[in-house]
Design an enzyme around this catalytic site. Sequence first.
Site, PDB file in Angstrom:
ATOM      1  N   PHE A 309       1.016  -0.733  -0.428  1.00 41.88           N
ATOM      2  CA  PHE A 309       0.644   0.326  -0.183  1.00 41.88           C
ATOM      3  C   PHE A 309       1.008   1.128  -0.178  1.00 41.88           C
ATOM      4  CE2 PHE A 309      -2.166  -3.650   2.091  1.00 41.88           C
ATOM      5  CZ  PHE A 309      -3.825  -3.158   1.559  1.00 41.88           C
ATOM      6  N   ASP A 357      -3.703  -5.650  -6.778  1.00 45.65           N
ATOM      7  CA  ASP A 357      -5.371  -5.689  -5.953  1.00 45.65           C
ATOM      8  C   ASP A 357      -4.428  -6.310  -4.574  1.00 45.65           C
ATOM      9  OD1 ASP A 357      -7.155  -5.801  -4.558  1.00 45.65           O
ATOM     10  OD2 ASP A 357      -8.729  -7.273  -5.462  1.00 45.65           O
ATOM     11  N   CYS A 404      -4.614   3.295  10.477  1.00 45.91           N
ATOM     12  CA  CYS A 404      -5.468   4.584  10.739  1.00 45.91           C
ATOM     13  C   CYS A 404      -6.444   4.143  11.598  1.00 45.91           C
ATOM     14  CB  CYS A 404      -5.744   5.518   9.644  1.00 45.91           C
ATOM     15  SG  CYS A 404      -5.779   4.434   8.384  1.00 45.91           S
TER      16      CYS A 404
END
Length: 449
Positions: A309, A357, A404
Amino acid sequence: MSKRRRKVLPKEPVRCEIETLSHDGRGIARADGKTQFVDGALPGETVMAKMVRTRSRFDELRTTEVLEAAPDRQQPPCEFADLCGGCSLQHMSADAQIRFKENTLREHFAHFGGIEPEQWVAPMRSPDSLGYRRKARLGVRYVKARESVLVGFREKRNSFLTDIDRCVVLDPRIGERIEPLRELLHGMAAFDRIAQVEVACGDDTAAMVFRNMDDLVPDDREKLIAFGQAHDLHIYLQPKGPDTVHRIWPESGGRDDERLTYRMDEFDLTMAFHPMDFTQVNAGINRNMVHRAVEWLDVQPGERVLDLFCGLGNFTLPLARKGGQVVGVEGDDAMVVRGRENARLNDLSNVEFHGADLHGDFTGQSWAKEGFDKILIDPPRSGAEEICKYLTAFGANRIVYVSCNPATLARDAGVMVRNGYRLVQAGVMDMFPHTTHVESIALFERSAD
């Protein structure tokens, strides 16, 4: 069929004794066997609160008067804090906000993962609690009854926009221009056809992206350009999807020219990004966060590092500066392109970027068949449970997880511990002061055989 009758709410405020805080920052009280969630109240306080919503098992209230204040209460720095949903903890002292976020992370580790780090690290405090926010999406709404345009965040637990003329948590280049922005929009022919304004700030440049639902007449375009000139802002339009965003001021030299930048001097890096790209909102915390992640991974020359990511390379390129061979993987193809652009911009050849993905099966891709010494993972709020089950196959001895969402971090940490890793260190980072948002970082190391 008769419609269900809406319950009539009491008109008079009720007295509430606040016991603790919910994870969304509301005070919790109890009355007549029901739980009460009270906006604007702190543990240990006695408040008067007005009922705003009632359910079978709980009620929702809003503080109208503080009868007995807690030591942690402070005067909010913003006059709109009681109503605006952009912040939820401005009435709480900075130290209390940090304790709240640390307790939230502790509780999630215990509840979702059943684990605790070997060491809690000191919280990473924001260098600035005001004027820190470099990115935001501002709603725009024309209120016919008032014949005015509102610009800002939604009200707390409401779909209405808050009537504000400035914002003290936004970067001042944006936050001090809310009132002029309202006046601009009210004077346009398309005053009721601008849906939102995305704002983004680099180190030297601030930008506004106007979501125009119809083509603008020439006079409206000229007004936007004049606004950009007067306030030293770059102005963009978005007539349809994200791919249609284009700059109208200053005149664009092509999409490669439509970039903002921020510096990471510790690593001698300049990072370029488009105003619609994901970037961290708090520049000070971002610098300290990247420093800690790089320090914890302790990359040595010749080591292979995987950044999952990876976005535009916010961690990837600093890790590459340490001399390892770094592979960044990202699900957004536009961000893969941006990462490659930033590698070229900073003359880094020991880094490569791939699109994949990461919530699906990526095991057949070439990069996934290789081993890695160190891994950094910075997933979205949904976390990376499936990836965490696969991480042992990479053979990494050290993993840094930036999160997060404390709930998914705790869940994923449990998966990693069950798969042979130790949770060595963890701590919170105050990326969003005055909000309940909990950003955190954790270090995992492979357990000795």
